[in-house]
Design a protein around this motif. Structure first.
Motif, PDB file in Angstrom:
ATOM      1  N   ASP A  17       9.514  44.242  15.967  1.00 24.92           N
ATOM      2  CA  ASP A  17      10.783  44.595  16.630  1.00 24.92           C
ATOM      3  C   ASP A  17      11.721  45.314  15.662  1.00 24.92           C
ATOM      4  OD1 ASP A  17       9.830  43.422  18.940  1.00 24.92           O
ATOM      5  OD2 ASP A  17      11.053  41.603  18.758  1.00 24.92           O
ATOM      6  N   LEU A  18      11.818  44.820  14.436  1.00 23.33           N
ATOM      7  CA  LEU A  18      12.675  45.455  13.437  1.00 23.33           C
ATOM      8  C   LEU A  18      12.184  46.868  13.122  1.00 23.33           C
ATOM      9  CD1 LEU A  18      14.989  45.280  11.297  1.00 23.33           C
ATOM     10  CD2 LEU A  18      13.207  44.554   9.697  1.00 23.33           C
ATOM     11  N   MET A  19      10.874  47.017  12.935  1.00 22.18           N
ATOM     12  CA  MET A  19      10.327  48.333  12.602  1.00 22.18           C
ATOM     13  C   MET A  19      10.539  49.341  13.736  1.00 22.18           C
ATOM     14  SD  MET A  19       6.922  47.133  10.534  1.00 22.18           S
ATOM     15  CE  MET A  19       6.287  48.768  10.268  1.00 22.18           C
ATOM     16  N   LYS A  20      10.404  48.898  14.982  1.00 25.08           N
ATOM     17  CA  LYS A  20      10.677  49.776  16.118  1.00 25.08           C
ATOM     18  C   LYS A  20      12.137  50.215  16.130  1.00 25.08           C
ATOM     19  CE  LYS A  20       7.153  48.135  19.355  1.00 25.08           C
ATOM     20  NZ  LYS A  20       6.917  47.404  20.614  1.00 25.08           N
ATOM     21  N   THR A  21      13.025  49.273  15.868  1.00 24.79           N
ATOM     22  CA  THR A  21      14.454  49.581  15.840  1.00 24.79           C
ATOM     23  C   THR A  21      14.783  50.570  14.729  1.00 24.79           C
ATOM     24  OG1 THR A  21      15.008  47.419  16.752  1.00 24.79           O
ATOM     25  CG2 THR A  21      16.755  48.570  15.564  1.00 24.79           C
ATOM     26  N   VAL A  22      14.231  50.349  13.544  1.00 24.29           N
ATOM     27  CA  VAL A  22      14.462  51.257  12.417  1.00 24.29           C
ATOM     28  C   VAL A  22      13.927  52.646  12.747  1.00 24.29           C
ATOM     29  CG1 VAL A  22      13.796  51.747  10.019  1.00 24.29           C
ATOM     30  CG2 VAL A  22      14.559  49.461  10.653  1.00 24.29           C
ATOM     31  N   ASP A  23      12.740  52.724  13.330  1.00 23.58           N
ATOM     32  CA  ASP A  23      12.160  54.013  13.699  1.00 23.58           C
ATOM     33  C   ASP A  23      13.044  54.752  14.693  1.00 23.58           C
ATOM     34  OD1 ASP A  23       9.966  55.957  13.598  1.00 23.58           O
ATOM     35  OD2 ASP A  23       9.590  55.341  15.672  1.00 23.58           O
ATOM     36  N   MET A  25      16.257  54.291  15.254  1.00 26.91           N
ATOM     37  CA  MET A  25      17.544  54.594  14.634  1.00 26.91           C
ATOM     38  C   MET A  25      17.455  55.865  13.782  1.00 26.91           C
ATOM     39  SD  MET A  25      19.820  52.010  12.259  1.00 26.91           S
ATOM     40  CE  MET A  25      18.505  51.713  11.092  1.00 26.91           C
ATOM     41  N   PHE A  26      16.421  55.961  12.951  1.00 25.27           N
ATOM     42  CA  PHE A  26      16.322  57.116  12.068  1.00 25.27           C
ATOM     43  C   PHE A  26      15.788  58.352  12.772  1.00 25.27           C
ATOM     44  CE2 PHE A  26      16.942  53.771   8.962  1.00 25.27           C
ATOM     45  CZ  PHE A  26      17.925  54.359   8.182  1.00 25.27           C
ATOM     46  N   THR A  27      15.021  58.197  13.832  1.00 25.50           N
ATOM     47  CA  THR A  27      14.588  59.349  14.629  1.00 25.50           C
ATOM     48  C   THR A  27      15.802  60.006  15.271  1.00 25.50           C
ATOM     49  OG1 THR A  27      12.410  58.410  15.037  1.00 25.50           O
ATOM     50  CG2 THR A  27      13.159  60.101  16.581  1.00 25.50           C
ATOM     51  N   ARG A  28      16.671  59.190  15.861  1.00 25.23           N
ATOM     52  CA  ARG A  28      17.901  59.726  16.484  1.00 25.23           C
ATOM     53  C   ARG A  28      18.823  60.351  15.453  1.00 25.23           C
ATOM     54  NH1 ARG A  28      18.776  54.471  19.600  1.00 25.23           N
ATOM     55  NH2 ARG A  28      17.157  54.618  21.162  1.00 25.23           N
ATOM     56  N   ALA A  29      19.008  59.656  14.323  1.00 21.92           N
ATOM     57  CA  ALA A  29      19.895  60.176  13.278  1.00 21.92           C
ATOM     58  C   ALA A  29      19.364  61.500  12.730  1.00 21.92           C
ATOM     59  CB  ALA A  29      20.040  59.151  12.154  1.00 21.92           C
ATOM     60  N   ASP A  30      18.058  61.585  12.535  1.00 19.00           N
ATOM     61  CA  ASP A  30      17.432  62.805  12.037  1.00 19.00           C
ATOM     62  C   ASP A  30      17.664  63.963  12.999  1.00 19.00           C
ATOM     63  OD1 ASP A  30      16.017  63.958   9.926  1.00 19.00           O
ATOM     64  OD2 ASP A  30      14.077  63.655  10.905  1.00 19.00           O
ATOM     65  N   ALA A  31      17.484  63.705  14.287  1.00 15.52           N
ATOM     66  CA  ALA A  31      17.673  64.748  15.297  1.00 15.52           C
ATOM     67  C   ALA A  31      19.135  65.195  15.365  1.00 15.52           C
ATOM     68  CB  ALA A  31      17.208  64.252  16.659  1.00 15.52           C
ATOM     69  N   GLU A  52      14.542  30.432  10.899  1.00 13.01           N
ATOM     70  CA  GLU A  52      13.812  30.477  12.166  1.00 13.01           C
ATOM     71  C   GLU A  52      12.827  31.647  12.222  1.00 13.01           C
ATOM     72  OE1 GLU A  52      17.386  30.231  12.290  1.00 13.01           O
ATOM     73  OE2 GLU A  52      17.078  28.065  12.213  1.00 13.01           O
ATOM     74  N   GLY A  53      12.824  32.505  11.177  1.00 12.60           N
ATOM     75  CA  GLY A  53      11.906  33.632  11.142  1.00 12.60           C
ATOM     76  C   GLY A  53      12.462  34.906  11.731  1.00 12.60           C
ATOM     77  N   SER A  54      13.761  34.964  11.982  1.00 11.98           N
ATOM     78  CA  SER A  54      14.386  36.169  12.531  1.00 11.98           C
ATOM     79  C   SER A  54      14.780  37.116  11.406  1.00 11.98           C
ATOM     80  CB  SER A  54      15.627  35.809  13.343  1.00 11.98           C
ATOM     81  OG  SER A  54      15.256  35.058  14.477  1.00 11.98           O
ATOM     82  N   PHE A  55      14.561  38.411  11.640  1.00 11.94           N
ATOM     83  CA  PHE A  55      14.913  39.442  10.670  1.00 11.94           C
ATOM     84  C   PHE A  55      16.231  40.086  11.075  1.00 11.94           C
ATOM     85  CE2 PHE A  55      10.413  39.047  10.145  1.00 11.94           C
ATOM     86  CZ  PHE A  55      10.101  39.509   8.882  1.00 11.94           C
ATOM     87  N   SER A  56      17.039  40.470  10.091  1.00 17.37           N
ATOM     88  CA  SER A  56      18.233  41.269  10.366  1.00 17.37           C
ATOM     89  C   SER A  56      18.556  42.088   9.126  1.00 17.37           C
ATOM     90  CB  SER A  56      19.423  40.395  10.761  1.00 17.37           C
ATOM     91  OG  SER A  56      19.767  39.521   9.716  1.00 17.37           O
TER      92      SER A  56
END
Length: 78
Positions: A17-23, A25-31, A52-56
């Motif tokens: 989920d984190l990797m999808k969000t990062v991808d 975010m940076f795809t939009r910013a790049d464009a 609990e194993g949640s990433f942020s």
């Protein structure tokens, strides 16, 4: 430092989920940046993992208690 039992499945899901969000975010910013002479080649992000194993992303809602930080380095695909 206390150890916490977190399932691998939970960690995998959270990381995906984190990797999808990062991808996204940076795809939009790049464009939107539409840079002509330079490009962003690598991204270093500090990521917190809570008990609990949640990433942020550090600085975006990461709570201090029972949190460990890792560095994720993303490199552009050629």
């Amino acid at each position: 430092m206390r150890l916490h039992n977190v399932s691998i499945k939970k960690l995998e899901k959270e990381l995906v989920d984190l990797m999808k969000t990062v991808d996204q975010m940076f795809t939009r910013a790049d464009a939107e940046a539409d840079m002509k002479s330079i490009e962003l080649s690598e991204i270093d992000l500090s990521v917190a993992i809570n008990a609990e194993g949640s990433f942020s992303l550090v600085g975006l809602g990461a709570k201090v208690a029972d949190t460990r930080t890792v560095l994720l380095r993303f490199k552009r695909k050629c």
